[in-house]
Design an enzyme around this catalytic site. Structure first.
Site, PDB file in Angstrom:
ATOM      1  N   ARG A  98       0.842  -1.253  -0.212  1.00 25.44           N
ATOM      2  CA  ARG A  98      -0.070   0.185  -0.091  1.00 25.44           C
ATOM      3  C   ARG A  98       1.057   1.272  -0.080  1.00 25.44           C
ATOM      4  O   ARG A  98       0.666   2.067  -0.772  1.00 25.44           O
ATOM      5  CB  ARG A  98      -0.785  -0.047   1.030  1.00 25.44           C
ATOM      6  CG  ARG A  98      -1.498   1.167   1.586  1.00 25.44           C
ATOM      7  CD  ARG A  98      -2.450   1.953   0.059  1.00 25.44           C
ATOM      8  NE  ARG A  98      -3.159   0.833  -0.730  1.00 25.44           N
ATOM      9  CZ  ARG A  98      -3.428   1.027  -2.081  1.00 25.44           C
ATOM     10  NH1 ARG A  98      -2.835   2.005  -2.459  1.00 25.44           N
ATOM     11  NH2 ARG A  98      -4.078  -0.023  -2.638  1.00 25.44           N
ATOM     12  N   LYS A 133       0.344  24.356  -3.275  1.00 23.52           N
ATOM     13  CA  LYS A 133      -0.963  23.686  -3.206  1.00 23.52           C
ATOM     14  C   LYS A 133      -0.538  22.093  -3.069  1.00 23.52           C
ATOM     15  O   LYS A 133      -1.065  21.639  -4.103  1.00 23.52           O
ATOM     16  CB  LYS A 133      -1.985  24.169  -4.092  1.00 23.52           C
ATOM     17  CG  LYS A 133      -2.352  25.543  -3.828  1.00 23.52           C
ATOM     18  CD  LYS A 133      -3.498  25.970  -4.763  1.00 23.52           C
ATOM     19  CE  LYS A 133      -3.459  27.575  -4.718  1.00 23.52           C
ATOM     20  NZ  LYS A 133      -4.562  27.984  -5.673  1.00 23.52           N
ATOM     21  N   LYS A 165       2.582  38.973  -2.106  1.00 22.38           N
ATOM     22  CA  LYS A 165       1.133  38.858  -2.577  1.00 22.38           C
ATOM     23  C   LYS A 165       0.234  40.134  -2.043  1.00 22.38           C
ATOM     24  O   LYS A 165       0.772  41.075  -1.319  1.00 22.38           O
ATOM     25  CB  LYS A 165       0.683  37.882  -2.014  1.00 22.38           C
ATOM     26  CG  LYS A 165       1.518  36.432  -2.416  1.00 22.38           C
ATOM     27  CD  LYS A 165       0.861  35.197  -2.290  1.00 22.38           C
ATOM     28  CE  LYS A 165       0.084  34.660  -3.565  1.00 22.38           C
ATOM     29  NZ  LYS A 165      -0.555  33.297  -3.393  1.00 22.38           N
ATOM     30  N   GLU A 198       2.622  39.652  -6.988  1.00 26.10           N
ATOM     31  CA  GLU A 198       1.302  39.401  -7.556  1.00 26.10           C
ATOM     32  C   GLU A 198       0.527  40.897  -7.722  1.00 26.10           C
ATOM     33  O   GLU A 198       0.550  41.651  -6.648  1.00 26.10           O
ATOM     34  CB  GLU A 198       0.577  38.737  -6.510  1.00 26.10           C
ATOM     35  CG  GLU A 198      -0.595  38.276  -6.942  1.00 26.10           C
ATOM     36  CD  GLU A 198      -1.431  37.616  -5.746  1.00 26.10           C
ATOM     37  OE1 GLU A 198      -1.638  36.285  -6.067  1.00 26.10           O
ATOM     38  OE2 GLU A 198      -1.831  37.950  -4.853  1.00 26.10           O
ATOM     39  N   ASP A 219      -2.613  38.218 -11.657  1.00 23.21           N
ATOM     40  CA  ASP A 219      -3.649  37.317 -10.885  1.00 23.21           C
ATOM     41  C   ASP A 219      -4.995  37.563 -11.618  1.00 23.21           C
ATOM     42  O   ASP A 219      -5.513  38.730 -11.372  1.00 23.21           O
ATOM     43  CB  ASP A 219      -3.425  37.762  -9.412  1.00 23.21           C
ATOM     44  CG  ASP A 219      -4.588  36.780  -8.573  1.00 23.21           C
ATOM     45  OD1 ASP A 219      -4.549  35.617  -8.845  1.00 23.21           O
ATOM     46  OD2 ASP A 219      -5.241  37.322  -7.826  1.00 23.21           O
TER      47      ASP A 219
END
Length: 284
Positions: A98, A133, A165, A198, A219
């Site tokens: 597994r 992410k 950002k 950004e 963005d």
């Protein structure tokens, strides 16, 4: 910590998570002397990735197992292909099954999607890059799968690149203030790291350009606005398109002339490639 050591640490944690103190079913039902052969069977078309990681898993768990890789990482596979054959103690194969499949299926799923995106933009200069992410604790392997699939890695984490950002801009007071602060910091402690900003509109593109940053991230810009930004920047820094990118619109975005296109889908919503392990006992 070196890359290989980090990957080994991830693998050891995964093995501990799954096996714990003992694989009680295998210990109870399988003769320790029984030998077996197992095939990694592909049940879905895609890109295979992670067989070298499986090899590392096996070397950590039971070095006496022998893995024969038949189809190398990065290759196209189809239903019915045998990607690799594993020989050795049946009990070891069953215990490690597994963990090996979890890594192989996930990495192959990422590589498959990455190849789809890479193929869409191969006629342009644009490079598809990943994001942060990723699955917690598995970022290095997620990003390795992206590379195997034919796309590129963006920053690994918060430590290897400045990325200013919207919330940084708000906290600092302006793009200019944030960039200048990063440049001062870079002189003291982070020499060589690039600075990216950004932006959400053309005005911010111009301000960022005047600050002489390395990369400007657009963005959620429309195609028209991306095209306008490309003309304004005119090669003075790299341009990255981000937000709302999918397999249907990535070609059009790439054709605007941007340098980078970041795609969170590569890693944040992975569908594992269907691969199984079929074991066959051998006569001793």
């Amino acid at each position: 910590m070196k890359l290989n050591n980090q990957i080994e640490e991830i693998i050891r944690l995964a093995l501990k998570e799954d096996i714990g103190d003992a694989d009680i079913t295998t210990d109870a039902s399988v003769n320790k002397r029984l030998k077996a052969s197992a095939k990694f069977l592909v049940k879905q078309e895609g890109i295979i990735a992670g067989l070298r990681i499986v090899e590392t898993i096996i070397n950590i768990f039971d070095p006496k197992l022998n893995l024969q890789i038949l189809i190398p990482d990065g290759s196209k596979v189809k239903y019915g292909d045998v990607a690799a054959i594993l020989n050795g103690k049946a009990s070891s194969i069953l215990s490690v099954e597994r963990t090996a499949l979890n890594f192989l299926q996930r990495m192959s799923g990422i590589a498959t999607v990455a190849r789809q995106y890479a193929d869409k933009v191969k006629h342009t200069k644009a490079k598809i890059v990943d994001t942060r992410k990723t699955a917690p604790g598995q970022r290095l392997l997620d990003k390795l799968a992206v590379k195997i699939g034919g796309c590129e890695n963006h920053r690994i984490g918060l430590f290897d690149m400045f990325l200013i950002k919207d919330n940084h801009i708000e906290a600092a007071g302006s793009i200019t203030r944030a960039v200048n602060a990063c440049k001062r910091y870079r002189k003291k402690a982070a020499a060589g790291f690039k600075i990216e900003v950004e932006v959400s509109n053309i005005k911010q593109v111009k301000e960022s350009l005047s600050c002489k940053v390395d990369i400007i991230m657009l963005d959620n810009f429309s195609i028209d606005k991306i095209t306008e930004a490309v003309k304004i920047v005119n090669g003075k820094c790299l341009l990255e398109a981000s937000g709302g990118v999918n397999i249907d619109n990535v070609k059009e975005i790439a054709e605007t002339g941007v340098d980078l296109i970041s795609v969170g889908t590569l890693t944040h919503s992975v569908k594992a490639l269907d691969i199984s392990l079929k074991i066959e006992r051998l006569k001793n």
